[in-house]
Scaffold this motif. Structure first.
Motif, PDB file in Angstrom:
ATOM      1  N   ASP A 148       0.816  -1.215   0.000  1.00  0.00           N
ATOM      2  CA  ASP A 148       0.000   0.000   0.000  1.00  0.00           C
ATOM      3  C   ASP A 148       0.851   1.268   0.000  1.00  0.00           C
ATOM      4  O   ASP A 148       0.310   2.374  -0.115  1.00  0.00           O
ATOM      5  N   ASP A 172       1.347   2.838  -7.004  1.00  0.00           N
ATOM      6  CA  ASP A 172       1.365   2.505  -5.573  1.00  0.00           C
ATOM      7  C   ASP A 172       2.562   1.596  -5.294  1.00  0.00           C
ATOM      8  O   ASP A 172       3.678   1.928  -5.648  1.00  0.00           O
ATOM      9  N   THR A 197      -4.662  -5.542 -15.166  1.00  0.00           N
ATOM     10  CA  THR A 197      -4.932  -4.248 -14.560  1.00  0.00           C
ATOM     11  C   THR A 197      -4.511  -4.289 -13.088  1.00  0.00           C
ATOM     12  O   THR A 197      -4.313  -5.370 -12.513  1.00  0.00           O
ATOM     13  N   VAL A 198      -4.411  -3.111 -12.482  1.00  0.00           N
ATOM     14  CA  VAL A 198      -4.097  -3.049 -11.049  1.00  0.00           C
ATOM     15  C   VAL A 198      -5.165  -3.794 -10.251  1.00  0.00           C
ATOM     16  O   VAL A 198      -4.861  -4.509  -9.284  1.00  0.00           O
ATOM     17  N   GLU A 199      -6.429  -3.649 -10.675  1.00  0.00           N
ATOM     18  CA  GLU A 199      -7.522  -4.350  -9.984  1.00  0.00           C
ATOM     19  C   GLU A 199      -7.360  -5.859 -10.094  1.00  0.00           C
ATOM     20  O   GLU A 199      -7.559  -6.592  -9.122  1.00  0.00           O
ATOM     21  N   ASP A 200      -6.985  -6.350 -11.300  1.00  0.00           N
ATOM     22  CA  ASP A 200      -6.728  -7.788 -11.492  1.00  0.00           C
ATOM     23  C   ASP A 200      -5.672  -8.287 -10.509  1.00  0.00           C
ATOM     24  O   ASP A 200      -5.824  -9.340  -9.876  1.00  0.00           O
ATOM     25  N   LYS A 203      -4.547  -6.909  -7.645  1.00  0.00           N
ATOM     26  CA  LYS A 203      -4.934  -6.839  -6.235  1.00  0.00           C
ATOM     27  C   LYS A 203      -5.951  -7.917  -5.886  1.00  0.00           C
ATOM     28  O   LYS A 203      -5.895  -8.506  -4.800  1.00  0.00           O
ATOM     29  N   ASN A 204      -6.863  -8.224  -6.813  1.00  0.00           N
ATOM     30  CA  ASN A 204      -7.817  -9.319  -6.578  1.00  0.00           C
ATOM     31  C   ASN A 204      -7.088 -10.649  -6.456  1.00  0.00           C
ATOM     32  O   ASN A 204      -7.407 -11.478  -5.594  1.00  0.00           O
ATOM     33  N   ASN A 238      -5.303 -10.747  -3.098  1.00  0.00           N
ATOM     34  CA  ASN A 238      -6.277 -10.949  -2.012  1.00  0.00           C
ATOM     35  C   ASN A 238      -6.732 -12.396  -1.952  1.00  0.00           C
ATOM     36  O   ASN A 238      -6.880 -12.972  -0.870  1.00  0.00           O
ATOM     37  N   ASN A 239      -6.943 -13.005  -3.131  1.00  0.00           N
ATOM     38  CA  ASN A 239      -7.356 -14.415  -3.170  1.00  0.00           C
ATOM     39  C   ASN A 239      -6.253 -15.317  -2.629  1.00  0.00           C
ATOM     40  O   ASN A 239      -6.528 -16.291  -1.918  1.00  0.00           O
TER      41      ASN A 239
END
Length: 252
Positions: free
Chosen positions: A149, A182, A228-231, A233-234, A237-238
């Motif tokens: 982060d 980030d 993507t950044v979202e991909d 981070k998901n 997290n998984n």
């Protein structure tokens, strides 16, 4: 254990490739590539073409549906004649979107069939979602800061950029892009298919961490698509959820 076995099988397959393999250079969605290969396997619809002039006229007919043009391109690509290759080549130049990418795949297949016919030996064609260049595969990589982060400092960014360039060049690879979001360092790079990526990145991360132990040892590398950044981070997290679940004590 299964992952190690799969990696071993993949490496064995790569090691057995002949020296004259070719790599699809374009970045084409893997799902579209699979659809193309399904069309190729459908022999019932892949009869030969007797009139090439008529085939080219149909390809450029606005009334012909996209699916019919896809099938016609696959049929043309199956011929070992230069005329069929030239028709696909001319069609490709005026297209965009799905039909352009489809024509790229047809061109590659047509080129391989021509080469096989002329040289008298089977050609090997390798395709990935991110394509390649020469005999190098294009990869996407995500490297993570230990405190994901928190953004990388300017010094850390410089270390990553310099060491990334150095270690890839050492392995005859090439950096195409690198950016920082980030606590993520994201890059596109080319690397020889037959060389071992693991050794390069183990040394690269060890060297970067000489300057403050700021990089995680695990990285995400794929040749399927840019994430993507979202991909990312998901995915992370998984992975954390799976690790936390594995750490839970068993209940009697």
């Amino acid at each position: 254990m299964d992952d190690n076995n799969n990696l071993k099988k993949i490496q064995e397959a790569i090691d057995s490739l002949p020296d004259n393999f070719s790599i699809l250079e374009e970045q084409i969605d893997v799902d579209l590539q699979m659809e193309y290969f399904d069309y190729v396997k459908d022999k019932r619809s892949n009869e030969g073409i007797e009139d090439f002039d008529e085939a080219e006229r149909q390809l450029n007919d606005p009334a012909l549906s996209e699916d019919e043009k896809k099938q016609l391109l696959v049929r043309l690509a199956g011929h070992d004649q230069v005329e069929a290759f030239r028709i696909i080549e001319r069609f490709h130049k005026g297209q965009q979107g799905v039909l352009r990418n489809w024509a790229v795949l047809a061109l590659q297949e047509s080129r391989m069939i021509l080469q096989s016919s002329l040289l008298g030996e089977q050609q090997v064609f390798i395709s990935t979602g991110l394509g390649g260049k020469g005999q190098n595969i294009r990869y996407f990589i995500a490297m993570m800061k230990r405190e994901i982060d928190e953004p990388f400092t300017e010094t850390q960014q410089k270390v990553i950029e310099n060491e990334f360039q150095f270690f890839l060049a050492k392995g005859e690879g090439e950096v195409e892009e690198i950016s920082f979001v980030d606590g993520l360092a994201l890059g596109l790079f080319l690397f020889p298919l037959k060389k071992n990526l693991q050794d390069i990145f183990r040394s690269f991360i060890d060297e970067c961490n000489q300057y403050g132990n700021f990089l995680r040892e695990d990285v995400i590398i794929t040749n399927v698509k840019k994430l993507t950044v979202e991909d990312i981070k998901n995915f992370l997290n998984n992975q954390d959820d799976l690790n936390n679940h594995d750490d839970e004590p068993e209940q009697d």
